[in-house]
Design a protein around this motif. Structure first.
Motif, PDB file in Angstrom:
ATOM      1  N   ALA A 171     -13.275  -6.478  -7.628  1.00 13.63           N
ATOM      2  CA  ALA A 171     -12.022  -5.675  -7.475  1.00 13.63           C
ATOM      3  C   ALA A 171     -12.052  -5.080  -6.168  1.00 13.63           C
ATOM      4  N   ARG A 172     -10.787  -4.839  -5.696  1.00 12.90           N
ATOM      5  CA  ARG A 172     -10.517  -4.701  -4.143  1.00 12.90           C
ATOM      6  C   ARG A 172     -11.377  -3.479  -3.888  1.00 12.90           C
TER       7      ARG A 172
ATOM      8  N   GLY B 268      -9.254  -0.505  -3.262  1.00 12.82           N
ATOM      9  CA  GLY B 268      -8.233  -0.385  -4.571  1.00 12.82           C
ATOM     10  C   GLY B 268      -8.239   1.171  -4.864  1.00 12.82           C
ATOM     11  N   LEU B 269      -9.520   1.772  -4.876  1.00 10.51           N
ATOM     12  CA  LEU B 269      -9.313   3.243  -5.204  1.00 10.51           C
ATOM     13  C   LEU B 269      -8.568   3.915  -4.226  1.00 10.51           C
TER      14      LEU B 269
ATOM     15  N   ARG C  37      -5.936   3.019  -2.193  1.00  9.45           N
ATOM     16  CA  ARG C  37      -4.684   2.837  -2.731  1.00  9.45           C
ATOM     17  C   ARG C  37      -4.159   3.350  -3.964  1.00  9.45           C
ATOM     18  N   ALA C  38      -4.810   3.184  -4.847  1.00 10.18           N
ATOM     19  CA  ALA C  38      -4.558   3.750  -6.371  1.00 10.18           C
ATOM     20  C   ALA C  38      -4.457   5.343  -6.464  1.00 10.18           C
ATOM     21  N   ARG C  39      -5.369   5.861  -5.755  1.00 11.12           N
ATOM     22  CA  ARG C  39      -5.462   7.532  -5.820  1.00 11.12           C
ATOM     23  C   ARG C  39      -4.408   8.084  -4.596  1.00 11.12           C
TER      24      ARG C  39
ATOM     25  N   ILE D  31       0.274  12.181  -8.215  1.00 10.99           N
ATOM     26  CA  ILE D  31      -1.049  11.352  -8.041  1.00 10.99           C
ATOM     27  C   ILE D  31      -2.218  12.044  -7.812  1.00 10.99           C
TER      28      ILE D  31
ATOM     29  N   ARG E 219      -6.071  11.860  -9.815  1.00  8.13           N
ATOM     30  CA  ARG E 219      -6.999  10.892  -9.177  1.00  8.13           C
ATOM     31  C   ARG E 219      -8.141  10.664 -10.167  1.00  8.13           C
TER      32      ARG E 219
ATOM     33  N   VAL F 126      -6.812   5.409 -13.171  1.00  6.39           N
ATOM     34  CA  VAL F 126      -7.012   4.752 -11.937  1.00  6.39           C
ATOM     35  C   VAL F 126      -7.848   3.669 -11.885  1.00  6.39           C
TER      36      VAL F 126
ATOM     37  N   VAL G 215      -7.695  -0.544 -10.662  1.00  3.75           N
ATOM     38  CA  VAL G 215      -8.331  -1.184  -9.622  1.00  3.75           C
ATOM     39  C   VAL G 215      -9.211  -2.264 -10.412  1.00  3.75           C
TER      40      VAL G 215
ATOM     41  N   ASP H 191      -7.121  -5.210 -11.066  1.00  2.23           N
ATOM     42  CA  ASP H 191      -6.514  -5.609 -10.130  1.00  2.23           C
ATOM     43  C   ASP H 191      -4.673  -5.469 -10.031  1.00  2.23           C
TER      44      ASP H 191
ATOM     45  N   VAL I  56      -3.396  -3.420  -8.123  1.00  2.78           N
ATOM     46  CA  VAL I  56      -3.328  -3.036  -7.085  1.00  2.78           C
ATOM     47  C   VAL I  56      -3.156  -4.044  -6.023  1.00  2.78           C
TER      48      VAL I  56
ATOM     49  N   THR J  49       1.753   1.748  -6.489  1.00  2.47           N
ATOM     50  CA  THR J  49       0.746   2.033  -7.437  1.00  2.47           C
ATOM     51  C   THR J  49       0.771   3.626  -7.764  1.00  2.47           C
TER      52      THR J  49
ATOM     53  N   ILE K 231       0.898   4.551 -11.706  1.00  8.12           N
ATOM     54  CA  ILE K 231      -0.035   5.157 -12.591  1.00  8.12           C
ATOM     55  C   ILE K 231       0.427   6.473 -12.934  1.00  8.12           C
TER      56      ILE K 231
END
Ligand code: FES
Ligand code: FES
Lengths: 747, 145
Positions: free
Chosen positions: A43-44, A47-48, A50-52, B73, B77, B82, B86, B89, B91, B97, B101
């Protein structure tokens, strides 16, 4: 000792020679297949963030006192500014400065395309800047637009001299052919539309400039900005921590950066210049449309005797001519090939590199032509391709560093064999079929590139290099490579990138080159650190260096003893172990390329012309795969963009005025989640035995290259119709169906 | 002066009649997780929840929010989606993203185990130029672990 050598460098298919310094001895190659960390799905590492929504993109940056720029752009495809009056705008609320032609050399008096920048101003807020823009007095002299590439060519309006290529004797090849096919193929202008638009924030401190920018090449921006502003490069700092997509159009600093820098200089405040989506779709680059007039001759057994192509590219007001003839020259071992590439200068937005520029377009033409040829020869399309494989570079006879296209074809067989079953699922107006297309592209990367690795007393390591991660997952790949070499779990690695003041020179993220350029440098830096750790451990524990290795976060001796890495590095307290590494040369005298094949399954409604892609199998050879999870995402992303180019994306111009009709994301049709077929990714994952200590090539571009042709060939399999123009609108589909019916009646 | 309820907190914010929710979130409150990629309601990057329902912050006027609770977002969190994004993948560049989400959170609140068709329907307004779509489908189908 530092060795000075001369080596060849390739970016997006353009080769140059250069000097590099090689310091280290080459490392042993890692064995094939998944290792401890490299070759396993990860996993990146970011990633967190960016995603959060924690990752700070250029778009999120707010510096104290920052002003916002708005740019006055030509509403006409071709026009000259007769009069420009800033006075009313300068009195508008919040406005701090304005610049016009003569103040900054990216601003022009003659606008050669709709969206060309003519003036800019900076205000406290973006809405104030935009409101003030409307108050700039401007008088235009509207000039004649030129939109048709063929017309431009006939008038001699070319971006550069025609590029001609010839090998063998095409006339003889055609005379010897049992079958000749010829056709005209067209591809449309398409737009990158990275979700983060082009933007930069510029801030001066004394004579030092910091450029925060959404870019694919930190060091290229540094060099270009320094040159244009007459600064020593070390006075320019370029920062790009997180980046919202590029796809080729974010290599140069762009007009927005120079405008922000000039407005920041004049106001003494940081200035943001960010394109709106509409500006993005006018003035930030595109994949140029092409017209391809192609001919192929072959013996009855399928041996190609001649390939010929005239390629006209709708480059625009400026830009470069993408090598659309590339696939025709490089993919097949045909002895007689002749191509000419013409770049039309038009009053349209300049093109820019877009994910495998030229090869996406050229592969559509060539691989469609091959299927039309296969039909005429009554040969299996896969077999036709197999019979024309090239064992060495057909252009200059160089051996390939590695070529496994035959293996890709073999792996494609089960997908290809679904033909009967897929066709049998046709029902009512829905006809189903399967098509394939091959892929050739560069992707070997090259020097120079550097990395440092820092290991602290806690036994954690950080990779430092001033590269960028444009969304492809390079942070993760670099962490994996360093972790592998240091024998550490991935969690104990950090990667610090994205800032020219925080690490050494790093390669461009374009041309599928980031991993093959940077990966070996990172591995070398980690190996340098590992060597030092082993030397220290040998002295501390009184063992011989040669019996020690790093594994699982420990220093392991051959006799079974082992020590936690922290027990060695911890001796140093605040001390650190610093490794450095650089990218060595590419193999001399060899051609480094990537290859692959895609097999598409489609359904076509022969009454309405609707086309649905149902499945794509992608088999590519890009050498060693560092992160199979990230790699599959790259493949899917390329294919999905390819589906957009094939079925829905197209920049449309009003034929009278030359103004664009597709500047918003509801008019310009990007693929959505509902358009995505089943995608099966198979990467050969065989290290290129001649290419660096890593054997990895790039994967950003190969997957988008054969998609359009594979889909169009599947349409032929489903319906017998030859689509020859992208995107395959219903109009084009119905035209092709009509033509196929007429052909059938005529027989 | 307008009172705005965001992620469980109350904020006093200023804005003109034309101020959008996206401007307030990003500019005034520093909640930059909400991205703006088109600014005209076409891409979904700016998706937030208003009382649990997805809304496009770039074309929602501050005045129109009223009493409704805004969830961005930053308020999601710790949502298991979330991690699922990840892990799967889903993201790449990550610019779309947060919006993805937020849309997915609204979907799974109503329909914890959506079918593929339901996912495609609910998520079709969120563009991703990097093409994370297959991984988004996977993330949404595995979010419960
Ligand atoms: S930014 Fe709001 S929909 Fe695109
Ligand atoms: S991850 Fe880049 S736009 Fe979706």
């Amino acid at each position: 000792m530092a060795r000075l050598i001369r080596t060849e460098k390739e970016v997006e298919g353009r080769y140059t020679e250069q000097w590099i310094v090689v310091e280290e001895d080459p490392l042993d190659r890692w064995p094939e297949g998944p290792l401890e960390v490299v070759g396993r799905p990860a996993a990146r590492v970011d990633g967190l963030q960016r995603a959060r929504g924690e990752a700070r993109y250029t778009a999120d940056l707010a510096l104290p006192g920052m002003l916002h720029a708005a740019v006055l752009r030509s509403p006409h495809a071709h026009a000259r500014v007769r009069r420009l009056d800033f006075a009313p705008a300068l009195e508008a609320p919040g406005v701090r400065a304005a610049v016009g032609p003569g103040d900054c050399d990216v601003l022009v008096e003659e606008a050669g395309y709709q969206g060309a920048p003519v003036a800019a101003l900076a205000a406290d807020t973006f809405s104030e800047a935009q409101a003030a823009l409307a108050r700039v007095g401007v008088e235009w002299e509207v000039l004649e637009p030129l939109l048709d590439p063929d017309e431009a060519v006939s008038r001699g309006e070319l971006i550069e001299e025609a590029s001609r290529y010839e090998r063998g004797d095409v006339e003889r090849g055609l005379a010897e052919a049992d079958v000749v096919v010829e056709a005209e193929y067209r591809t449309a202008t398409v737009l990158h539309n990275a979700l983060e638009t082009h933007q930069a924030v510029c801030e001066w401190e004394g004579d030092e400039l910091t450029v925060y920018i959404s870019t694919q090449w930190i060091w290229g921006v540094r060099k270009d900005v320094a040159k244009r502003l007459g600064l020593p490069p070390d006075k320019v700092r370029v920062v790009c921590e997180y980046m919202g997509g590029g796809f080729g159009a974010k290599i140069d600093p762009g007009d927005h950066t120079y405008l922000a820098a000039e407005l920041a200089r004049r106001t003494g405040r940081p200035v943001r210049c960010a394109l709106t989506r509409r500006e993005e779709n006018l003035a930030s680059g595109n994949r140029h449309a092409t017209v391809q007039r192609l001919r192929a001759g072959a013996k009855a057994d399928g041996t190609l005797t001649a390939l010929e192509g005239e390629f006209t590219m709708a480059v625009g007001w400026d830009g470069f001519v993408s090598s659309t003839a590339g696939p025709m020259k490089m993919l097949y071992g045909c002895e007689n090939v002749r191509t000419v590439e013409l770049g039309a200068k038009l009053t349209t937005g300049p093109n820019d590199a877009f994910r495998a520029p030229g090869f996406v377009e050229g592969t559509f033409g060539l691989e469609r032509l091959l299927d039309e040829l296969a039909a005429k020869l009554e040969l299996d399309p896969l077999e036709l391709r197999r019979r024309n494989g090239a064992d060495a570079d057909p252009v200059d006879g160089r051996p390939f560093s590695a070529k496994n296209l035959a293996e890709c074809y073999r792996r494609a067989e089960p997908h290809w064999a679904r033909r009967g079953e897929v066709r049998a699922r046709s029902e009512g107006p829905w006809r189903r079929g399967v098509g394939l297309a091959s892929q050739v592209w560069y992707g070997g990367g090259g020097p120079p590139s550097y990395a440092w690795v820092r290991v602290g007393s806690d036994g954690r390591a950080t990779v430092l290099t001033a590269m960028q991660d444009i969304g492809t997952g390079t942070r993760t790949a670099m962490a994996q490579i360093a972790a592998e070499e240091l024998g550490l779990p991935l969690e104990r690695l950090s990667v610090s990138l994205g800032d020219s003041s925080r690490g050494p020179y790093a390669a461009i993220s374009a041309g599928s080159s980031t991993t093959p350029s940077m990966g070996p440098a990172v591995r070398a830096a980690a190996a340098d650190a590992a060597r030092q750790i082993v030397e220290i451990a040998a002295q501390r524990f009184e063992v011989e260096e040669r019996v020690l290795s790093l594994r699982g976060g420990r220093v392991v001796s051959e006799d079974g003893k082992s020590w936690a890495l922290e027990d060695v590095t911890g001796l140093l307290e605040d001390g650190q172990i610093l490794g450095k590494g650089s990218r060595g040369p590419n193999p001399a005298g060899m051609r480094v390329l990537t290859f692959g094949v895609q097999v598409a399954e489609v359904a076509v409604d022969v009454e309405t012309g609707e086309v649905r892609v149902e499945r794509i199998a992608a088999i590519h050879d890009v050498g060693r795969v560092v992160n199979p999870l990230g790699a599959s995402s790259q493949v899917e992303g390329g294919i999905i963009q390819g589906i957009g180019h094939t079925l829905s994306e197209q920049r449309l111009l009003d034929p009278g005025s030359g103004r664009a009709l597709t500047v918003t994301l509801d008019a310009y049709k990007l693929p959505t989640i509902a358009d995505v077929p089943e995608i099966v990714t198979e990467l050969l994952d065989v290290p290129d035995g001649h290419l660096t200590s890593l054997g990895s090539k790039g994967l950003g571009e190969p997957p988008i290259i054969p998609t359009a042709a594979a889909i169009a060939n599947a349409i032929r399999d489903a319906t017998g119709a030859d689509v020859r123009s992208l995107p395959i609108t219903r109009e084009e589909m119905l035209r092709a169906l009509r033509e196929a019916r007429e052909r059938a009646y005529a027989l | 002066m307008t009172e705005l309820l965001v992620n469980g907190g109350r904020h006093e914010v200023h804005g003109s009649v034309l101020t959008t929710l996206a401007e307030v979130l990003r500019g005034h409150l520093g909640l930059t997780g909400t991205k703006v990629a088109c600014g005209e309601g076409h891409c979904g990057a700016c998706t937030v929840l208003l009382d649990g329902a997805p809304a496009l912050a770039c074309i929602t006027l501050l005045e129109a929010v009223g009493e409704r609770e805004v969830t961005t977002i930053e308020g999601l969190r710790d949502h298991p989606l979330v991690d699922a994004f990840v892990r799967a993948d889903a993201v790449q560049c990550g610019f779309c993203t947060p919006g993805q989400i937020v849309s997915a959170a609204a979907l799974v609140r109503e329909t914890p185990a959506p079918t593929r068709e339901q996912v495609r329907h609910a998520m079709a307004g969120n563009l991703c130029r990097c093409g994370t779509y297959p991984k988004i489908e996977e993330a949404i189908s595995t979010w419960q672990g």
